[in-house]
Design a protein around this motif. Structure first.
Motif, mmCIF file in Angstrom:
data_model
loop_
_atom_site.group_PDB
_atom_site.id
_atom_site.type_symbol
_atom_site.label_atom_id
_atom_site.label_comp_id
_atom_site.label_asym_id
_atom_site.label_seq_id
_atom_site.Cartn_x
_atom_site.Cartn_y
_atom_site.Cartn_z
ATOM 1 N N ILE A 1 67.019 9.949 21.151
ATOM 2 C CA ILE A 1 66.632 11.253 20.616
ATOM 3 C C ILE A 1 66.978 11.364 19.139
ATOM 4 O O ILE A 1 66.192 11.876 18.331
ATOM 5 N N LYS A 2 68.134 10.862 18.770
ATOM 6 C CA LYS A 2 68.508 10.910 17.350
ATOM 7 C C LYS A 2 67.571 10.067 16.496
ATOM 8 O O LYS A 2 67.311 10.390 15.340
ATOM 9 N N ASP A 3 67.048 8.990 17.086
ATOM 10 C CA ASP A 3 66.156 8.093 16.359
ATOM 11 C C ASP A 3 64.700 8.526 16.424
ATOM 12 O O ASP A 3 63.846 7.987 15.731
ATOM 13 N N SER A 4 64.426 9.540 17.254
ATOM 14 C CA SER A 4 63.049 9.992 17.441
ATOM 15 C C SER A 4 62.515 10.681 16.186
ATOM 16 O O SER A 4 63.275 11.262 15.407
ATOM 17 N N ASP A 5 61.202 10.626 16.014
ATOM 18 C CA ASP A 5 60.587 11.362 14.906
ATOM 19 C C ASP A 5 59.798 12.577 15.400
ATOM 20 O O ASP A 5 59.304 13.360 14.592
ATOM 21 N N LEU A 6 59.701 12.758 16.732
ATOM 22 C CA LEU A 6 59.010 13.916 17.294
ATOM 23 C C LEU A 6 59.646 14.259 18.636
ATOM 24 O O LEU A 6 59.587 13.477 19.583
ATOM 25 N N ILE A 7 60.272 15.428 18.695
ATOM 26 C CA ILE A 7 60.860 15.927 19.943
ATOM 27 C C ILE A 7 60.004 17.083 20.432
ATOM 28 O O ILE A 7 59.815 18.078 19.720
ATOM 29 N N ILE A 8 59.487 16.942 21.648
ATOM 30 C CA ILE A 8 58.732 18.026 22.278
ATOM 31 C C ILE A 8 59.635 18.633 23.344
ATOM 32 O O ILE A 8 59.843 18.049 24.408
ATOM 33 N N ALA A 9 60.208 19.784 23.041
ATOM 34 C CA ALA A 9 61.128 20.465 23.953
ATOM 35 C C ALA A 9 60.343 21.525 24.715
ATOM 36 O O ALA A 9 59.954 22.547 24.143
ATOM 37 N N LEU A 10 60.122 21.270 25.987
ATOM 38 C CA LEU A 10 59.271 22.128 26.792
ATOM 39 C C LEU A 10 60.085 22.937 27.789
ATOM 40 O O LEU A 10 60.683 22.392 28.712
ATOM 41 N N GLY A 11 60.144 24.252 27.600
ATOM 42 C CA GLY A 11 60.712 25.164 28.579
ATOM 43 C C GLY A 11 62.158 25.518 28.391
ATOM 44 O O GLY A 11 62.584 26.597 28.784
ATOM 45 N N GLY A 12 62.952 24.617 27.823
ATOM 46 C CA GLY A 12 64.385 24.851 27.723
ATOM 47 C C GLY A 12 64.821 25.386 26.378
ATOM 48 O O GLY A 12 64.050 25.434 25.413
ATOM 49 N N ARG A 13 66.097 25.755 26.311
ATOM 50 C CA ARG A 13 66.646 26.321 25.073
ATOM 51 C C ARG A 13 67.365 25.278 24.225
ATOM 52 O O ARG A 13 67.762 25.575 23.109
ATOM 53 N N LEU A 14 67.571 24.069 24.764
ATOM 54 C CA LEU A 14 68.387 23.056 24.093
ATOM 55 C C LEU A 14 69.747 23.649 23.749
ATOM 56 O O LEU A 14 70.211 23.608 22.607
ATOM 57 N N SER A 15 70.401 24.199 24.772
ATOM 58 C CA SER A 15 71.679 24.868 24.569
ATOM 59 C C SER A 15 72.824 23.858 24.523
ATOM 60 O O SER A 15 72.599 22.654 24.385
ATOM 61 N N GLU A 16 74.049 24.319 24.666
ATOM 62 C CA GLU A 16 75.222 23.507 24.309
ATOM 63 C C GLU A 16 75.292 22.162 25.020
ATOM 64 O O GLU A 16 75.471 21.123 24.380
ATOM 65 N N ILE A 17 75.183 22.161 26.365
ATOM 66 C CA ILE A 17 75.352 20.894 27.080
ATOM 67 C C ILE A 17 74.185 19.960 26.790
ATOM 68 O O ILE A 17 74.377 18.785 26.482
ATOM 69 N N ALA A 18 72.958 20.474 26.878
ATOM 70 C CA ALA A 18 71.791 19.628 26.645
ATOM 71 C C ALA A 18 71.771 19.058 25.228
ATOM 72 O O ALA A 18 71.312 17.937 25.008
ATOM 73 N N SER A 19 72.283 19.804 24.270
ATOM 74 C CA SER A 19 72.283 19.339 22.876
ATOM 75 C C SER A 19 73.545 18.558 22.529
ATOM 76 O O SER A 19 73.754 18.236 21.355
ATOM 77 N N GLN A 20 74.361 18.269 23.568
ATOM 78 C CA GLN A 20 75.626 17.554 23.345
ATOM 79 C C GLN A 20 76.463 18.284 22.289
ATOM 80 O O GLN A 20 76.819 17.745 21.250
ATOM 81 N N SER A 21 76.741 19.560 22.611
ATOM 82 C CA SER A 21 77.521 20.440 21.727
ATOM 83 C C SER A 21 76.851 20.616 20.365
ATOM 84 O O SER A 21 77.503 20.632 19.320
ATOM 85 N N TYR A 22 75.529 20.762 20.397
ATOM 86 C CA TYR A 22 74.724 21.043 19.205
ATOM 87 C C TYR A 22 74.834 19.929 18.153
ATOM 88 O O TYR A 22 74.832 20.193 16.947
ATOM 89 N N THR A 23 74.902 18.677 18.620
ATOM 90 C CA THR A 23 74.985 17.546 17.694
ATOM 91 C C THR A 23 73.704 16.712 17.666
ATOM 92 O O THR A 23 73.531 15.906 16.743
ATOM 93 N N LEU A 24 72.812 16.879 18.641
ATOM 94 C CA LEU A 24 71.611 16.041 18.707
ATOM 95 C C LEU A 24 70.580 16.409 17.651
ATOM 96 O O LEU A 24 69.875 15.554 17.126
ATOM 97 N N ILE A 25 70.477 17.710 17.384
ATOM 98 C CA ILE A 25 69.442 18.209 16.476
ATOM 99 C C ILE A 25 70.112 19.075 15.421
ATOM 100 O O ILE A 25 70.921 19.959 15.748
#
Length: 559
Positions: free
Chosen positions: A267-291
């Motif tokens: 994900i960090k190396d990706s050039d296009l993230i399609i986030a469908l349906g979710g909020r990309l909140s704390e756990i999914a974003s690894q404590s807001y470090t992924l994006i």
């Protein structure tokens, strides 16, 4: 709709609205403040599940909303009954699950005097619920219930609280019923889909991230076809794993606790993230470090049904207000580029997933929890519903089990302990033909374990797997990381959970070694009774990859 309104009590009007709205189940703890509603339910076809504590009832209702997409109904009495239900409301809010909590209230003539069990529910629940309202007149019940359904389901779903004064429920009124409410779907515009098409054609390393609510079997199927056409690697957000078949060649894994490092790197190396349906909140974003916040370094397409969530944390390059079901239908029209630049990336990601989840590492102790997960993975039906609460024991569940179908997972993304057992009871009440298995840590089970009695009362043959390591394991893990060797307030002395199951009238067995699990599980299923399997896990086996001693040594600078 009723063409000629007849005189009905407020309680009867309310139950009639629930039937029109398709409420098949009501989960409750009875109270004198809403006896008129209970009396009206006496002659209704709606199933009433009597629970042992309001928190369990609310969690069952939340589970209903998660599985069906329509609000789960919970009824509790005033004061302590309402406050006891608050954990279920919080889960519904954080997990975006439609739910309606009906609270019996004091007589209208007593309001403002701090009467017996009086509470201002607007102040109490205003920060959790999407809408809190008190119904003052019986003839407004159809209007308010219809609005509650619409509010709970539309945009970002969540909980609604309707307060029912006791005397209002015994008033009579002649009022027509409201029609059945369906959630309004927000559809992506043609320009949005054209922009997405161009972004995909220009991408080199895209990834599709699925999450949130407002999904369906049909939507999951459409998104699966989309991923296949574009050969996209697919990641599910924390505890949303039922949104994509884990056996599918495009599945890369989940963004949860103890996440596969390869997913984070992808994900960090990706050039296009399609986030469908979710909020990309704390756990999914690894404590807001992924994006990066607020401006992502990767191109971010964020699709969410609630406009308030778009731009709330991430300023996406392409925000699209659309429900997953509507977007899934629209995406059927997108076409992949002739030459897919990322060809082979999905297969590589799936191979990494299989390696990460294939063979659990051996850890200290006679009971190898990972091996048990692998055994269950090969034997549970694809449509089995797997439930869990919160605790380190759940890391094994999410890593080693493989979810194959939509509607097969009940787990709180908010990390609420005590959820697994009542969720399993609610699921089995709704789907008696399905296998329902709940996982719970020893601390987790004791928070709502009394709902095992509810399973016994209604002859619901769920299997509850209690993983006992004699401590609040997650807190002990953090304790060792931050204050190594200084153990306080995390040790537990537990009862014999197998004996407890038998005392309730269910089936109970103790499992101390790995080899004992498979025959015990098969006997539990064959018993036809609600069952508890009491597993003893060595305290050192704190995660699938490490031990307490290793965590302590690292924290002390010795490892």
């Amino acid at each position: 709709m009723t063409t000629r309104p007849i005189s009905r009590t407020g309680g009867q009007i309310l139950v009639d609205q629930l039937i029109i709205q398709g409420a098949t189940d009501v989960f409750c703890v009875p109270g004198e403040s809403y006896l008129a509603v209970l009396d009206a339910l006496h002659d209704a076809d709606t199933k009433v599940t009597i629970c042992r504590q309001e928190g369990g009832a609310a969690m069952m209702a939340e589970a209903y909303g998660k599985l069906t997409g329509r609000p789960g109904i919970c009824m509790v009495t005033r004061g302590p009954g309402a406050t006891n239900a608050s954990p279920g409301l919080h889960i519904a809010q954080q997990d975006s699950s439609p739910m309606i909590l009906f609270v019996g209230q004091i007589d209208r003539s007593m309001r403002g005097r701090d009467a017996f069990q009086e509470v201002d529910y607007g102040k109490l629940f205003g920060g959790i619920a999407k809408w809190v309202a008190e119904i003052d007149e019986a003839d407004r019940i159809p209007e308010m219930v219809a609005r509650a359904y619409a509010t709970a389901m539309q945009g970002r779903p969540g909980p609604v609280v309707l307060v029912l004064p006791e005397d209002m429920l015994t008033d009579t009124a002649e009022v027509p019923d409201a029609p059945r409410v369906e959630a309004v779907e927000s559809w992506p515009g043609n320009s949005d889909m054209m922009k997405l098409q161009k972004l995909l054609w220009a991408a080199k390393k895209p990834v599709l991230v699925l999450g949130g609510s407002r999904w369906s079997d049909k939507a999951v199927g459409a998104v699966t076809r989309f991923a296949e056409r574009f050969e996209l690697p697919v990641v599910c957000q924390f505890r949303r794993q039922m949104l994509f078949d884990h056996g599918h060649a495009n599945y890369a894994g989940d963004l949860g606790l103890g996440c596969n490092p390869a997913i984070i790197a992808m994900i960090k190396d990706s050039d296009l993230i399609i986030a469908l349906g979710g909020r990309l909140s704390e756990i999914a974003s690894q404590s807001y470090t992924l994006i990066d916040i607020p401006q992502p370094s990767q191109t971010l397409v964020h699709i969410h049904p609630g406009p308030e969530e778009l731009g709330r944390v991430y300023q996406a390059h392409l925000p699209i207000q659309a429900s997953p079901t509507a977007f899934a239908a629209a995406v059927e029209g997108l076409q992949p580029p002739q030459d897919i630049a990322w060809k082979g990336s999905a297969a590589k990601a799936h191979e990494s997933y299989l390696g990460w989840t294939g063979n659990p590492a051996r850890l200290p102790g006679a009971l190898q929890y990972g091996e048990i997960m692998a055994w269950l993975r090969d034997r549970l039906p694809d449509d089995a519903i797997v439930c869990n609460g919160a605790g380190n024991y759940a890391i094994w569940v999410h890593r080693f089990l493989r979810f194959r179908r939509y509607g097969s997972q009940l787990a709180p993304t908010c990390g609420s302990m005590g959820y697994g057992t009542p969720a399993a009871v609610g699921a089995k009440r709704m789907y008696p033909e399905k296998t329902v298995v709940a996982f719970a840590g020893d601390g987790c089970f004791m928070m709502n374990g009394q709902e095992f009695a509810t399973a016994c009362q209604y002859d619901l043959p769920i299997v509850v797997i209690v993983v006992d390591n004699g401590m609040y394991g997650t807190i002990r893990m953090h304790q060792e990381r931050d204050y190594p060797g200084r153990v306080v307030a995390t040790a537990l002395k537990n009862p014999d959970f197998a004996a407890l199951a038998r005392a309730y009238g269910g089936h109970g067995e103790t499992v101390r070694e790995t080899s004992e699990f498979a025959p015990a599980f098969e006997r539990a299923v064959a018993s036809g009774k609600p069952a508890i399997l009491h597993l003893f896990l060595d305290q050192q086996a704190i995660t699938p990859a490490t031990t307490i001693d290793q965590i302590r040594a690292k924290a002390q600078g010795k490892g």
